[in-house]
Design a protein around this motif. Structure first.
Motif, PDB file in Angstrom:
ATOM      1  N   ASP A 279       0.833  -1.214   0.000  1.00 16.35           N
ATOM      2  CA  ASP A 279       0.000   0.000   0.000  1.00 16.35           C
ATOM      3  C   ASP A 279       0.867   1.264   0.000  1.00 16.35           C
ATOM      4  O   ASP A 279       0.564   2.232  -0.715  1.00 16.35           O
TER       5      ASP A 279
ATOM      6  N   ARG B  41       2.380   1.757  -3.517  1.00 13.04           N
ATOM      7  CA  ARG B  41       1.479   2.372  -4.504  1.00 13.04           C
ATOM      8  C   ARG B  41       1.417   3.881  -4.311  1.00 13.04           C
ATOM      9  O   ARG B  41       1.443   4.646  -5.290  1.00 13.04           O
TER      10      ARG B  41
ATOM     11  N   GLU C 229       0.328   1.852 -11.396  1.00 16.06           N
ATOM     12  CA  GLU C 229      -0.273   1.031 -10.339  1.00 16.06           C
ATOM     13  C   GLU C 229      -0.139  -0.447 -10.647  1.00 16.06           C
ATOM     14  O   GLU C 229       0.178  -1.258  -9.754  1.00 16.06           O
ATOM     15  N   ASN C 230      -0.359  -0.834 -11.902  1.00 16.07           N
ATOM     16  CA  ASN C 230      -0.234  -2.245 -12.272  1.00 16.07           C
ATOM     17  C   ASN C 230       1.216  -2.703 -12.271  1.00 16.07           C
ATOM     18  O   ASN C 230       1.514  -3.844 -11.894  1.00 16.07           O
TER      19      ASN C 230
ATOM     20  N   VAL D  82       3.595  -1.599 -10.321  1.00 13.73           N
ATOM     21  CA  VAL D  82       3.975  -1.793  -8.913  1.00 13.73           C
ATOM     22  C   VAL D  82       3.403  -3.103  -8.392  1.00 13.73           C
ATOM     23  O   VAL D  82       4.100  -3.878  -7.710  1.00 13.73           O
ATOM     24  N   ASP D  83       2.149  -3.377  -8.706  1.00  8.60           N
ATOM     25  CA  ASP D  83       1.503  -4.591  -8.209  1.00  8.60           C
ATOM     26  C   ASP D  83       2.194  -5.836  -8.756  1.00  8.60           C
ATOM     27  O   ASP D  83       2.491  -6.777  -7.994  1.00  8.60           O
TER      28      ASP D  83
ATOM     29  N   TYR E  13       5.719  -6.231  -7.285  1.00  6.00           N
ATOM     30  CA  TYR E  13       5.673  -6.656  -5.878  1.00  6.00           C
ATOM     31  C   TYR E  13       5.373  -8.151  -5.780  1.00  6.00           C
ATOM     32  O   TYR E  13       6.034  -8.877  -5.017  1.00  6.00           O
TER      33      TYR E  13
ATOM     34  N   VAL F 131       8.377   1.907  -8.558  1.00 10.23           N
ATOM     35  CA  VAL F 131       8.050   2.891  -7.529  1.00 10.23           C
ATOM     36  C   VAL F 131       8.711   4.225  -7.808  1.00 10.23           C
ATOM     37  O   VAL F 131       8.152   5.291  -7.514  1.00 10.23           O
TER      38      VAL F 131
END
Length: 447
Positions: A262, A265, A360-361, A363-364, A367, A441
């Motif tokens: 979190d 993001r 956002e995608n 980073v997801d 991760y 990031v």
């Protein structure tokens, strides 16, 4: 990043290391091309062996990489546009002349007289409705966008340098493992050649050992080529001569990282330079829209002149004049320009939203890849790696005493080699996924 966030997450976030930030500031200076060229000439000489840690490789990359220098030219170009936007229109100097002839009658005689006039005039255009201010505002956002794009080039190319650096280390680890296995089977081949001559083993077993030795030898050649290719890529990124020999000192090791997704993001949306560049572009398009609407209002041209006349002519030989020119906006009120500017604002907003979704995608995905690769490395470190090595040693000793077959030995050797190679690749993938997460990031991540 505030100290509060650091305490809450247990992770230290920072922009690219201080050395990278400092080098980026230098590259953005007006004398950067000269400084970079001098660094390229004086940093290392051909034939020299240089030892580089990862941070030192990044510092050398920032000084000498040509792609960064090209990106820096984009910033200089935008600054030139910013200077142009602040300039006033030049005044216009015009000079006109006029002449006339008159016939005079003196009794029975007549004669022609001539008169002349010189009329210099200066005209100055004054932009109305704040056009110059909107133009300066738009150019300022353009420069900020170019600077953010330069930082994004550092982000992306910095990942490439790190990835290439560890690809060299990966090939080195693979090569070391292949050389160890080759040397080990070289000794086994020597011993069993003697045993074959004495009739203790069959020829087919000796052939199998020889084939396995050749297989390890071919791996040595393969991984040597991979290491050479990775070094060549790294030298190209660092702008080094092929004659320069590289020794890399930062080892490929496991360091557990467990960041908060979190927080990542949120940080990505704040720190990514490509997002900042898109936001500056959106602001620039809004300034362009205001400028387009200002063009609905006409500009004013003021002029002043002084007419000088010769001695022959009308009584008013000296005349001063003032003129005012204003276009009548009857047909063209920049309707098309306003429409284009409105569409550009909408396109910039859509592009920004698209980039936000991509970030956002990214980073997801990065991760999740980091977490999975970390689990795999920890599974190897949990005992599997040592079990594979120990099994090979046990079977080798049993084979020497006659308690295991050549098939058992070869199977143990292949299993040990496969497990160790898979561990090295898992370790590299973990490190690479960490770099990808940092790139997604836009900040370095350390525990």
């Amino acid at each position: 990043m505030s100290a509060t966030l650091t305490r809450r997450t247990g992770i230290r976030f920072s922009f690219l290391p201080g050395l990278i930030f400092f080098s980026a500031v230098i590259l953005l200076s007006p004398d950067a091309p000269l400084a970079a060229d001098e660094a390229a000439k004086s940093a290392v000489s051909p034939g020299q062996t240089i030892r580089l840690s990862l941070d030192e490789a990044l510092a050398l990359f920032l000084k000498q990489n040509l792609d960064l220098l090209i990106a820096k030219f984009g910033v200089d170009y935008a600054r030139g546009q910013q200077i142009t936007a602040a300039l006033f229109p030049n005044p216009v100097l015009s000079v006109s002349t006029a002449g006339s002839f008159a016939k005079h009658q003196f009794g029975e005689r007549s004669s022609l007289t001539r008169s002349g006039q010189i009329y210099p005039q200066i005209q100055q255009l004054f932009e109305m409705a704040g056009k110059r201010g909107y133009r300066i505002e738009s150019a300022g956002f353009g420069t900020q966008s170019a600077e953010a794009n330069f930082e994004d080039a550092i982000r992306q190319l910095g990942f490439t340098v790190k990835d290439t650096y560890y690809r060299v280390q990966l090939a080195q680890r693979r090569l070391a493992l292949a050389e160890e296995n080759r040397d080990r089977f070289s000794r086994i081949l020597e011993i069993n050649t003697i045993r074959f001559k004495k009739g203790y083993i069959a020829e087919v077993d000796l052939i199998r050992i020889r084939l396995q030795f050749i297989d390890f030898q071919s791996q040595v050649i393969q991984f040597t080529q991979e290491a050479d290719a990775a070094r060549a890529d790294l030298r190209q990124l660092l702008r080094l001569s092929p004659a320069v020999r590289l020794e890399l000192t930062t080892e490929l090791e496991f360091h557990r990282i467990d960041p908060d997704i979190d927080k990542l993001r949120m940080l990505a949306l704040e720190a990514r330079p490509d997002l900042r560049a898109k936001r500056h572009v959106q602001a620039q398009r809004l300034a362009d829209l205001k400028l387009a609407k200002a063009y609905r209002y006409p500009d004013v041209t003021l002029g002043g002149g002084y007419a000088v006349q010769g001695p022959t002519g009308p009584d008013l030989q000296q005349q001063a004049m003032v003129s005012v020119g204003v276009p009548l906006p009857l047909f063209n009120r920049n309707q098309g320009g306003i429409l284009q500017a409105e569409v550009a604002v909408q396109a910039a907003e859509a592009d920004l939203n698209k980039t936000i979704n991509q970030v956002e995608n990214q980073v997801d995905v990065a991760y999740r890849n980091l977490v999975q690769s970390r689990r795999l490395v920890e599974a190897y470190l949990g005992g599997i790696l040592e079990d594979a090595r120990a099994t090979f040693t046990i079977v080798e000793r049993a084979y020497e005493r006659g308690g295991a077959t050549i098939i058992d030995l070869l199977d143990a050797a292949r299993t040990s080699r496969t497990i160790q190679q898979n561990y090295i690749e898992a370790l590299f993938n973990y490190q690479r996924n960490l770099f990808q997460l940092e790139s997604a990031v836009g900040q370095e991540i350390t525990s």
